[in-house]
Design an enzyme around this catalytic site. Structure first.
Site, PDB file in Angstrom:
ATOM      1  N   ASP A  16      -0.063  -3.618   4.800  1.00 56.28           N
ATOM      2  CA  ASP A  16      -0.139  -3.692   6.258  1.00 56.28           C
ATOM      3  C   ASP A  16       0.368  -5.050   6.764  1.00 56.28           C
ATOM      4  O   ASP A  16       0.197  -6.069   6.087  1.00 56.28           O
ATOM      5  CB  ASP A  16      -1.598  -3.488   6.693  1.00 56.28           C
ATOM      6  CG  ASP A  16      -1.704  -3.077   8.151  1.00 56.28           C
ATOM      7  OD1 ASP A  16      -0.659  -2.790   8.769  1.00 56.28           O
ATOM      8  OD2 ASP A  16      -2.827  -3.062   8.675  1.00 56.28           O
ATOM      9  N   HIS A  33       9.698  -4.117   8.030  1.00 50.95           N
ATOM     10  CA  HIS A  33       9.629  -3.140   6.933  1.00 50.95           C
ATOM     11  C   HIS A  33      10.624  -3.503   5.831  1.00 50.95           C
ATOM     12  O   HIS A  33      10.347  -3.353   4.644  1.00 50.95           O
ATOM     13  CB  HIS A  33       9.909  -1.724   7.451  1.00 50.95           C
ATOM     14  CG  HIS A  33       8.856  -1.224   8.403  1.00 50.95           C
ATOM     15  ND1 HIS A  33       7.516  -1.386   8.171  1.00 50.95           N
ATOM     16  CD2 HIS A  33       8.948  -0.571   9.591  1.00 50.95           C
ATOM     17  CE1 HIS A  33       6.827  -0.849   9.162  1.00 50.95           C
ATOM     18  NE2 HIS A  33       7.675  -0.357  10.043  1.00 50.95           N
ATOM     19  N   LEU A 127       4.890   0.920 -16.745  1.00 51.48           N
ATOM     20  CA  LEU A 127       4.110   0.848 -15.497  1.00 51.48           C
ATOM     21  C   LEU A 127       4.303   2.152 -14.738  1.00 51.48           C
ATOM     22  O   LEU A 127       5.428   2.625 -14.589  1.00 51.48           O
ATOM     23  CB  LEU A 127       4.600  -0.329 -14.632  1.00 51.48           C
ATOM     24  CG  LEU A 127       4.037  -0.399 -13.207  1.00 51.48           C
ATOM     25  CD1 LEU A 127       2.543  -0.745 -13.215  1.00 51.48           C
ATOM     26  CD2 LEU A 127       4.793  -1.445 -12.356  1.00 51.48           C
TER      27      LEU A 127
HETATM   28  C1  FPP Z   1       2.351  -1.031   7.677  1.00 53.62           C
HETATM   29  O1  FPP Z   1       2.664  -2.163   8.478  1.00 53.62           O
HETATM   30  C2  FPP Z   1       3.503  -0.658   6.877  1.00 53.62           C
HETATM   31  C3  FPP Z   1       4.097   0.566   6.857  1.00 53.62           C
HETATM   32  C4  FPP Z   1       3.649   1.698   7.682  1.00 53.62           C
HETATM   33  C5  FPP Z   1       5.299   0.837   6.049  1.00 53.62           C
HETATM   34  C6  FPP Z   1       5.253   0.337   4.650  1.00 53.62           C
HETATM   35  C7  FPP Z   1       6.626   0.307   4.136  1.00 53.62           C
HETATM   36  C8  FPP Z   1       7.177  -0.675   3.426  1.00 53.62           C
HETATM   37  C9  FPP Z   1       6.420  -1.860   2.924  1.00 53.62           C
HETATM   38  C10 FPP Z   1       8.613  -0.586   3.161  1.00 53.62           C
HETATM   39  C11 FPP Z   1       9.016  -0.576   1.749  1.00 53.62           C
HETATM   40  C12 FPP Z   1       8.395   0.451   0.920  1.00 53.62           C
HETATM   41  C13 FPP Z   1       9.024   1.041  -0.118  1.00 53.62           C
HETATM   42  C14 FPP Z   1       8.224   1.888  -1.033  1.00 53.62           C
HETATM   43  C15 FPP Z   1      10.465   0.896  -0.378  1.00 53.62           C
HETATM   44  P1  FPP Z   1       2.631  -2.015  10.058  1.00 53.62           P
HETATM   45  O2  FPP Z   1       3.974  -1.583  10.495  1.00 53.62           O
HETATM   46  O3  FPP Z   1       1.510  -1.102  10.447  1.00 53.62           O
HETATM   47  O4  FPP Z   1       2.345  -3.497  10.488  1.00 53.62           O
HETATM   48  P2  FPP Z   1       1.512  -3.981  11.766  1.00 53.62           P
HETATM   49  O5  FPP Z   1       0.077  -3.568  11.511  1.00 53.62           O
HETATM   50  O6  FPP Z   1       1.693  -5.461  11.720  1.00 53.62           O
HETATM   51  O7  FPP Z   1       2.118  -3.334  12.970  1.00 53.62           O
END
Ligand code: FPP
Length: 247
Positions: A16, A33, A127
């Site tokens: 997050d 992201h 892994l």
């Molecule tokens: C949450 O942060 C994150 C996500 C919903 C997306 C997670 C995706 C990645 C880390 C990209 C890479 C992943 C792979 C497997 C290639 P948020 O957007 O909710 O952040 P915020 O709470 O600050 O708004």
């Protein structure tokens, strides 16, 4: 007293904070992201170095479809790019890649890439890297219950034989080591419908670090924190001291 093994066998992470990380830099959420993808690479390297057996990452929840269309599109494009770019290296490193969740919702080209990457890396043992996409912990419990009910209808299972072990085998990741350590970055202290069943006895580690800043040193700190926990599984501290702290 037997101490907790220093290294968790199975780690799960709610990644997050990408959006806030991008906002701090006056950039779009997709920039965050993309930076988050680099943190995924860091943590995979860290797990390989530490000898962790399974790493399960929450990349896209069943609820994330509600985000703005543009952000969902950017995330899907990022998954495709990541698969195209990373699968070879993961394979060379002995990583078994699995996508867990309801894959039926993804469009065919992305789903096919996911299935191909899973098939290609299926023989790897160093892994287990599980990427949870269109995943929800309640969905997982429901799909396991449905699978058990279907086995009963086929006459392969008696309803009375459905117990925790039987249902647990039908949950996603049922054949992997139990979840030891559940990490969430980004400052919120909740599970957000991730691995509800599997987290029953996991140690929880919450950190304010935003996901794109989570590096191998952060992973080490979380593992050290885990090593200091006394895992009692419902027993008393004295019992644990006498018999060891494994469930
Ligand atoms: C949450 O942060 C994150 C996500 C919903 C997306 C997670 C995706 C990645 C880390 C990209 C890479 C992943 C792979 C497997 C290639 P948020 O957007 O909710 O952040 P915020 O709470 O600050 O708004």
């Amino acid at each position: 007293m037997t101490s907790t093994p220093a290294i968790p066998r199975h780690i799960a992470i709610v990644m997050d904070g990408n959006g806030r990380w991008a906002r701090l830099r006056h950039r779009p959420r997709s920039f965050g992201h993309n930076a988050g993808r680099k943190a995924v690479r860091e943590v995979v390297e860290g797990c390989l170095r530490e000898g962790v057996e399974a790493l399960t990452l929450f990349a896209f929840s069943s609820e994330n479809w509600q985000r703005p269309e543009e952000e969902v599109g950017a995330l899907m494009a990022l998954f495709v790019r990541a698969l195209d770019k990373e699968t070879d290296e993961l394979h060379d490193q002995g990583v078994r890649l699995r996508f867990v969740g309801d894959l039926a919702a993804f469009d065919a080209p992305l789903r096919e890439r996911m299935l191909a990457a899973m098939a290609r890396t299926a023989g790897n043992r160093r892994l287990n890297l599980n990427i949870a996409v269109n995943y929800g912990g309640r969905w997982d419990i429901v799909q396991a219950a449905r699978a058990a009910a279907a086995a009963v209808l086929r006459g392969e299972l008696r309803a009375e034989a459905i117990d925790e072990a039987e249902l647990g085998r039908r949950m996603c990741l049922g054949e992997l080591p139990p979840l030891d350590l559940f990490i969430r970055t980004g400052g919120e202290c909740r599970l957000s419908n991730f691995l509800l069943w599997q987290a029953a006895y996991a140690e929880l580690h919450f950190t304010d670090t935003l996901w794109p800043d989570f590096d191998q040193a952060c992973l080490r700190r979380a593992i050290e924190d885990f090593g200091r926990r006394e895992r009692r599984y419902g027993r008393t501290g004295d019992q644990v001291a006498a018999t060891g702290n494994q469930g």
